[in-house]
Design an enzyme around this catalytic site. Structure first.
Site, PDB file in Angstrom:
ATOM      1  NE  ARG A 102      19.342 -46.249 -14.195  1.00 42.21           N
ATOM      2  CZ  ARG A 102      19.060 -45.849 -15.439  1.00 42.21           C
ATOM      3  NH1 ARG A 102      18.530 -46.705 -16.306  1.00 42.21           N
ATOM      4  NH2 ARG A 102      19.292 -44.616 -15.821  1.00 42.21           N
ATOM      5  CG  HIS A 129      17.631 -39.728 -14.212  1.00 39.70           C
ATOM      6  ND1 HIS A 129      18.949 -40.106 -13.997  1.00 39.70           N
ATOM      7  CD2 HIS A 129      17.277 -40.295 -15.401  1.00 39.70           C
ATOM      8  CE1 HIS A 129      19.348 -40.869 -15.012  1.00 39.70           C
ATOM      9  NE2 HIS A 129      18.361 -41.002 -15.870  1.00 39.70           N
ATOM     10  CD  GLN A 132      18.571 -37.664 -19.127  1.00 39.50           C
ATOM     11  OE1 GLN A 132      18.904 -38.830 -19.237  1.00 39.50           O
ATOM     12  NE2 GLN A 132      18.751 -36.787 -20.097  1.00 39.50           N
ATOM     13  CG  ASP A 224      10.933 -39.897 -19.206  1.00 45.87           C
ATOM     14  OD1 ASP A 224      11.375 -40.712 -20.043  1.00 45.87           O
ATOM     15  OD2 ASP A 224      11.127 -40.024 -17.981  1.00 45.87           O
ATOM     16  CB  CYS A 264      15.692 -38.463 -20.415  1.00 50.95           C
ATOM     17  SG  CYS A 264      14.247 -39.391 -19.938  1.00 50.95           S
ATOM     18  NE  ARG A 292      22.753 -39.137 -18.305  1.00 50.08           N
ATOM     19  CZ  ARG A 292      22.081 -40.254 -18.004  1.00 50.08           C
ATOM     20  NH1 ARG A 292      21.058 -40.632 -18.722  1.00 50.08           N
ATOM     21  NH2 ARG A 292      22.421 -40.981 -16.940  1.00 50.08           N
TER      22      ARG A 292
END
Ligand code: CP
Length: 305
Positions: A102, A129, A132, A224, A264, A292
């Protein structure tokens, strides 16, 4: 093994296969059936940004599959003192079977993947992402049982999650409409790629500045955070600019009555979403976070086999 950097790199069939595998792994886990194909395998997880879901779901997923995961804070590595990403990739490849990272710049993940001899998984960059988005597809598919004729509305910042959803929706043939303030659109490369892919899969791709237009008739409404990691200095300005893009009780009236609310996470109740919508009967956000785990287990099994 193959890298998992963006869903743009995967075909429709490959994404549907990953979703089928994720469902199968989820059923096994819920039934308490042990499944440990990754015994003896080790994953390094480099984090240059904070995380709750990605860190814990990857580590637990690897354990459930029989393997091991180690958390590496980017600042504690020599990477944080200037060792190159290429050398870091070459060295970690001597020790581990897969690397998850990340970080900020998407090119850094691409460079890591170029120099690593083991698969690299993108655990979020400023552009994308994909883990996700795969979990989001799984969540929608579990409820709707199809992507054909399903409309996903994303309201808010055209950020990495918006980019990833554009790629994901276009690949599986799901319609997507994104509403964001002028100047906060998703990356042109993702919009153009999604439109090109959508011509083949039947997905329509709309980018608008009108939240009502995006949410009208939607099967899923997604938002988000307004300030992503690394943008903290813009936070006050963003609070103002994004105010008309809040997902609230009034806006979701334009969606289908059985719409799914998705986020998310982490969420900021009272900013991008009201508490009523976030915690209301249409909210699937915790199932989504749970997925996830299953989506990433599918990614791990896939890249390591
Ligand atoms: N959605 C998500 O990636 O969560 P974390 O930042 O907690 O990993």
């Amino acid at each position: 093994g193959r890298d998992f950097l963006t869903l743009l790199d995967f075909s429709t069939d490959e994404i549907m296969d990953l979703l089928a595998l994720a469902s199968d792994l989820k059923a096994k886990q819920k039934a308490g059936v042990p499944y440990k194909p990754l015994a003896g395998k080790t994953m390094a997880m480099i984090f240059e940004k904070q995380s709750t879901r990605t860190r814990v779901s990857f580590e637990v997923g690897m354990i459930q599959l029989g393997g091991q995961a180690m958390y590496l804070n980017g600042n504690d590595l020599q990477l944080g003192r200037g060792e190159t990403i290429a050398d870091t990739a070459r060295v970690l490849s001597q020790y581990v079977d897969v690397i998850m990272i990340r970080t900020f710049a998407h090119q850094k993940v691409e460079e890591l993947a170029e120099y690593a001899s083991v698969p690299v998984i993108n655990g979020l960059t400023d552009d994308d992402h994909p883990c996700q988005a795969l979990a989001d597809l799984l969540t929608i598919y579990e409820v709707k049982k199809t992507f054909q004729g399903v409309k996903l509305a994303y309201v808010g910042d055209g950020n990495n999650v918006a980019n990833a959803l554009l790629a994901a929706a276009a690949k599986v043939g799901m319609d997507i409409a994104i509403a964001c303030p002028p100047g906060y659109e998703p990356k042109a490369e993702y919009v153009e790629a999604a439109r090109r892919i959508g011509e083949k899969t039947g997905a329509t791709v709309v980018v608008t500045h009108d939240p009502l237009e995006a949410v009208a008739g939607a099967d899923a409404v997604y938002t988000d955070v307004w300030t992503s990691m690394g943008q903290e200095s813009e936070s006050a300005e963003r609070l103002k600019v994004f105010q008309p893009y809040q997902v609230n009780e009034q806006l979701v009236k334009a969606a289908k009555p059985d719409y799914l609310f998705l986020h998310c996470l982490p969420a900021h109740r009272g900013e991008e979403v009201t508490a009523g919508v976030m915690d209301g009967p249409n909210s699937f956000v915790f199932e989504q976070a749970g997925n996830r785990l299953h989506a990433q287990k599918a990614i791990l099994v896939s890249v390591l086999s």
